[in-house]
Design a protein around this motif. Structure first.
Motif, mmCIF file in Angstrom:
data_model
loop_
_atom_site.group_PDB
_atom_site.id
_atom_site.type_symbol
_atom_site.label_atom_id
_atom_site.label_comp_id
_atom_site.label_asym_id
_atom_site.label_seq_id
_atom_site.Cartn_x
_atom_site.Cartn_y
_atom_site.Cartn_z
ATOM 1 N N CYS A 128 0.777 -1.081 -0.015
ATOM 2 C CA CYS A 128 0.009 -0.095 0.060
ATOM 3 C C CYS A 128 0.875 1.349 -0.112
ATOM 4 C CB CYS A 128 -1.043 -0.146 1.205
ATOM 5 S SG CYS A 128 -1.861 1.474 1.322
ATOM 6 N N VAL B 69 -1.571 -5.273 0.908
ATOM 7 C CA VAL B 69 -3.028 -5.531 0.793
ATOM 8 C C VAL B 69 -3.515 -6.829 0.940
ATOM 9 C CG1 VAL B 69 -3.063 -3.588 -0.926
ATOM 10 C CG2 VAL B 69 -2.666 -5.918 -1.775
ATOM 11 N N ILE C 282 -9.149 -3.432 -4.627
ATOM 12 C CA ILE C 282 -7.931 -4.235 -3.852
ATOM 13 C C ILE C 282 -7.863 -3.527 -2.529
ATOM 14 C CG2 ILE C 282 -5.302 -4.495 -3.694
ATOM 15 C CD1 ILE C 282 -5.483 -4.075 -6.877
ATOM 16 N N CYS D 115 -6.591 -2.459 1.319
ATOM 17 C CA CYS D 115 -5.495 -2.789 2.411
ATOM 18 C C CYS D 115 -6.112 -2.750 3.645
ATOM 19 C CB CYS D 115 -4.516 -1.302 2.098
ATOM 20 S SG CYS D 115 -3.334 -1.426 3.626
#
Length: 147
Positions: free
Chosen positions: A92, A99, A107, A109
């Motif tokens: 991230c 992530v 996606i 995190c």
């Protein structure tokens, strides 16, 4: 006996200061860079031979509209549309966490819930303000290879 207690106190205080310093370095905005962050991603049409990289998955492992995180390789591979494959750093851009998942085309995190689009790695929700860097993959004969 007092000398031993004093030495322990000094050692414990020193260790605590060192640990605090190490943690501060991680959260001060210093970021890790993902693998091969300066290169573009491969697509389903990329048939260049001999990437020589590590095989990550088969195309069947990556769901359309979703993706898969390869934590050890620090890569996330997505398939935004059928036959189109993208790869990004799994680190991230906010504070360097890895992530953890893909949900609803993003996606995710886990540290502060930053969201990145599976289509291009751009920020879909903060606190991150920068896209995930592209990573290079090669797709040949149904196999997705890093590099």
């Amino acid at each position: 006996m007092a000398d031993i207690t004093r030495r322990r106190t000094v050692l414990v205080a020193g260790a605590a200061a060192l640990a605090s310093s190490a943690l501060t370095g991680c959260s001060s905005g210093e970021e890790r860079k993902g693998p091969d962050a300066s290169t573009g991603s491969g697509t389903g049409g990329d048939t260049s031979p001999g990437g020589g990289g590590v095989e990550l998955a088969t195309v069947a492992d990556i769901p359309v509209g979703g993706g898969k995180v390869f934590k050890d390789a620090e890569i996330v591979v997505t398939q935004p549309t059928a036959g189109e494959f993208k790869a990004f750093s799994a680190v991230c851009t906010h504070q360097g966490c890895t992530v953890s998942s893909i949900s609803d085309g993003n996606i995710v995190c886990p540290c502060h819930q930053s969201l990145f689009k599976v289509s291009d790695g751009s920020v879909a929700g903060g606190p991150a303000t920068r896209s995930l860097p592209l990573a290079k993959i090669t797709v040949v004969d149904g196999k997705i290879t890093l590099g």
